[in-house]
Design a protein around this motif. Structure first.
Motif, short mmCIF file in Angstrom:
data_model
loop_
_atom_site.label_atom_id
_atom_site.label_comp_id
_atom_site.label_asym_id
_atom_site.label_seq_id
_atom_site.Cartn_x
_atom_site.Cartn_y
_atom_site.Cartn_z
N ASN A 440 0.46 -1.44 0.05
CA ASN A 440 -0.04 0.41 0.06
C ASN A 440 0.90 1.31 0.23
O ASN A 440 1.55 1.64 0.92
N VAL A 441 0.64 1.42 -0.90
CA VAL A 441 1.35 2.89 -1.02
C VAL A 441 0.24 4.54 -1.06
O VAL A 441 -0.59 5.08 -1.49
N LEU A 442 0.78 5.17 0.18
CA LEU A 442 0.28 6.88 0.20
C LEU A 442 1.17 7.74 0.04
O LEU A 442 1.91 7.83 0.32
N ARG A 443 0.14 9.64 -0.53
CA ARG A 443 0.83 10.03 -0.08
C ARG A 443 0.96 10.87 1.36
O ARG A 443 1.19 10.91 2.00
N ALA A 444 2.21 11.01 1.25
CA ALA A 444 3.40 11.22 2.46
C ALA A 444 2.36 12.87 2.62
O ALA A 444 1.99 12.65 4.73
N GLU A 445 1.59 13.56 2.77
CA GLU A 445 0.96 15.21 2.76
C GLU A 445 -0.39 14.42 3.33
O GLU A 445 -1.47 14.03 4.32
N GLN A 446 -1.02 13.08 2.75
CA GLN A 446 -2.06 12.56 3.56
C GLN A 446 -1.80 11.72 4.90
O GLN A 446 -2.45 11.59 5.84
N LEU A 447 -0.75 10.71 4.44
CA LEU A 447 -0.53 10.45 5.97
C LEU A 447 -0.39 11.30 7.05
O LEU A 447 -0.83 11.02 8.26
N GLU A 448 0.18 12.35 6.78
CA GLU A 448 0.49 13.88 7.90
C GLU A 448 -1.05 14.20 8.12
O GLU A 448 -1.30 14.14 9.31
N ALA A 449 -1.75 14.65 6.86
CA ALA A 449 -3.33 14.76 7.68
C ALA A 449 -3.87 13.46 8.49
O ALA A 449 -4.98 14.61 9.20
N ALA A 450 -3.58 12.91 8.02
CA ALA A 450 -4.16 11.75 9.08
C ALA A 450 -3.38 11.99 10.25
O ALA A 450 -4.54 11.60 11.19
N GLU A 451 -2.67 11.64 10.33
CA GLU A 451 -2.36 11.63 11.84
C GLU A 451 -2.78 13.03 12.13
O GLU A 451 -3.02 13.04 13.22
N GLY A 452 -2.71 13.98 12.01
CA GLY A 452 -2.63 14.57 12.59
C GLY A 452 -4.64 15.30 13.34
O GLY A 452 -5.04 16.26 13.87
N ARG A 453 -5.98 14.34 12.59
CA ARG A 453 -6.97 14.66 12.24
C ARG A 453 -7.37 13.57 13.42
O ARG A 453 -8.31 13.61 14.06
N ARG A 454 -6.96 12.32 13.47
CA ARG A 454 -6.89 11.63 14.03
C ARG A 454 -6.67 11.25 15.41
O ARG A 454 -5.73 11.68 15.94
N SER A 455 -6.65 10.28 16.44
CA SER A 455 -6.53 9.93 17.91
C SER A 455 -6.27 8.71 17.26
O SER A 455 -7.18 7.49 17.55
N THR A 456 -4.56 8.56 16.95
CA THR A 456 -4.32 7.72 17.01
C THR A 456 -4.69 6.52 17.60
O THR A 456 -4.91 5.00 18.08
N SER A 457 -4.52 6.44 19.18
CA SER A 457 -4.65 5.45 20.67
C SER A 457 -6.23 5.05 20.08
O SER A 457 -6.69 4.00 19.87
N SER A 458 -7.02 6.03 20.32
CA SER A 458 -9.03 5.63 19.94
C SER A 458 -9.41 5.13 18.91
O SER A 458 -9.80 4.15 18.98
N LEU A 459 -8.30 5.65 17.47
CA LEU A 459 -9.06 4.92 16.46
C LEU A 459 -8.07 2.96 16.64
O LEU A 459 -9.00 2.13 16.29
#
Length: 484
Positions: A440-459
């Motif tokens: 699975n290849v993701l765009r770096a800006e998408q990964l960064e935005a997703a990390e900023g938007r979600r709560s990793t532990s709760s997800l």
């Protein structure tokens, strides 16, 4: 009184024996995050010799998936760390042709110098030797230096792996001959090209290609970045047995369309309907919910590589070709690509090879291409196992069992106390178990935005609960059906 004490002692001993028996049966006699310590693989994490990889692969194939002694081993393991040693190239200056009117003249002169050397009458194996001059096709005129370098690195990786795959295929067709390609790539990074050669040679040193030897070398005397690729068969090619040939093929002659349909079915069922990925709302597009952070919704590009497991250079060529296409098309618009799912069914029964050497090569290649600002790569596989936290598994892997347990404990203490390690590890593993071995290849800006938007532990805590309630047996059956 004495009889009462004896009876109490006997009850205590029996209770202790029962607890030990139950704890061992559930793999949780040790503290929660530590599963089946006695079955951990050897301590060595770094492999640089063929014999170590061969022995590791054979042992892992024999007993890595022996779950009879400890249920938690169905879903967790200690990852062996494969590091690809690459050259330190800080002192290597990149090729910088003149600009303006003199650029074309200099290019022509430089090309003639390379051609003259490699068309010499003294060169051997002329019959199977070819020279390739490949100009950059990707547009970097509007990019800053960091992004431009990453794009050029991706272009270079695509070219080098394509030519490496070609020389491999030629050797497979005519194993009694030496096959050679000389590839010049103007404006490529000399440092990146040297590291690509290191990755190819590391692959060869691990004897992952069976009886075909591939060697790469950068000609630093040339005025243009130039790499030499050579493939030969070993002297014992008729009698040698490749370690990977023992693995049963998983494809059953599935067509490309069937493989893609199986992958799409998994995306719809797990990522969309169960909500495991909150930013994937359909089978065809991803990135939903990140628009306000500058990340557009784009198409999911599905690919299939029917590469055999002793032809890893072809898998790498397919992967970097898909990545180059994603970068060229951009993230938005009618043809924009948000992410890639590339399935390789021949690797379905070899998770140690997939998560080990192959992802180590991808990790090293992303760095060699200076592509970190552009892409991130994530590992999926039908036999995926959650890292047990005893070793660093490398990039692109699931969070470790201790970390998942910690997050579950923080988010839902009651639920965590009712979950065995096997349950938590399975919840992590089934977030990465797909019908086929998948990159699975993701765009770096998408990964960064997703990390900023979600709560990793709760997800991750939520995902573990959702998958547990859905049923791990049901998940496994559906994955197997999609992979048929």
């Amino acid at each position: 009184m004495k009889r009462s004490n004896s009876l109490s002692m006997m009850i205590l001993i029996i209770t202790l024996i029962i607890k030990i028996f139950i704890s061992c049966a559930h793999g949780s006699f040790v503290p929660h995050p530590t599963p089946c310590v006695s079955m951990a693989p050897p301590k060595s994490r770094t492999f640089t010799t063929p014999s170590i990889w061969t022995r590791y692969h054979r042992d892992e194939q024999q007993h890595l998936f022996d779950d009879s002694a400890c249920p938690v081993r169905k879903f967790t393991m200690s990852y062996m760390r494969f590091r690809v040693p690459v050259s330190s190239t800080k002192d290597k200056a990149d090729y910088s042709p003149k600009k303006g009117l003199f650029s074309g003249i200099q290019m022509a002169v430089d090309k003639s110098i390379v051609e003259r050397k490699y068309s010499s009458k003294n060169m051997q194996s002329k019959k199977n030797e070819s020279f390739h001059w490949i100009e950059r096709t990707i547009d970097v005129s509007k990019d800053d230096d960091r992004i431009a370098k990453g794009k050029m690195g991706i272009f270079t990786s695509s070219v080098v792996w394509e030519k490496t795959a070609n020389v491999l295929l030629e050797c497979l067709k005519a194993p009694d001959e030496t096959h050679r390609m000389i590839v010049s790539i103007p404006r490529a990074s000399v440092a990146g090209l040297l590291q690509l050669a290191d990755i190819i040679n590391w692959y060869n040193d691990q004897k992952l290609g069976g009886w075909v030897n591939i060697h790469a070398e950068v000609d630093e005397m040339m005025p243009v970045p130039t790499i030499l690729l050579e493939a030969t068969s070993t002297s014992s090619s008729k009698t040698s047995v490749d370690i990977t040939s023992q693995v049963v093929s998983s494809t059953n002659q599935l067509s490309k369309d069937q493989v893609i349909q199986g992958t799409q079915s998994w995306v719809k069922r797990v990522l969309v309907q169960l909500g495991i990925c909150p930013f994937t709302k359909s089978v065809t597009k991803s990135g939903q919910g990140l628009g306000d952070m500058g990340v557009p919704v784009g198409r999911i590009a599905y690919h299939c590589s029917h590469t055999k497991i002793n032809e890893i250079p072809i898998l790498m060529a397919d992967t970097w070709k898909a990545i180059l296409e994603m970068i060229e098309k951009g993230p938005s618009g009618k043809d924009g690509i948000s992410s890639i799912l590339l399935s390789a069914p021949e690797y379905d029964h070899d998770f140690p090879l997939w998560a080990g050497p192959i992802f180590a090569m991808l990790e090293a290649n992303v760095s060699a291409a200076s592509a970190e600002p552009l892409i991130g790569i994530v590992c999926f596989h039908p036999q995926y196992k959650t890292p047990n936290g005893k070793s660093w598994p490398g990039f692109g892997q699931m969070h470790s069992l201790p970390r998942l347990r910690k997050w579950l404990q923080e988010e839902n203490e009651i639920l965590s106390s009712s979950f065995k390690d096997e349950d938590v590890a399975a919840g992590g593993a089934y977030q990465r178990r797909t019908p086929f071995a998948t990159i699975n290849v993701l765009r770096a800006e998408q990964l960064e935005a997703a990390e900023g938007r979600r709560s990793t532990s709760s997800l991750y805590a939520k995902n573990i609960q959702v998958l547990h309630e859905y049923g791990y047996n049901r998940l496994q059956q559906e994955i197997e059906q999609e992979g048929i």
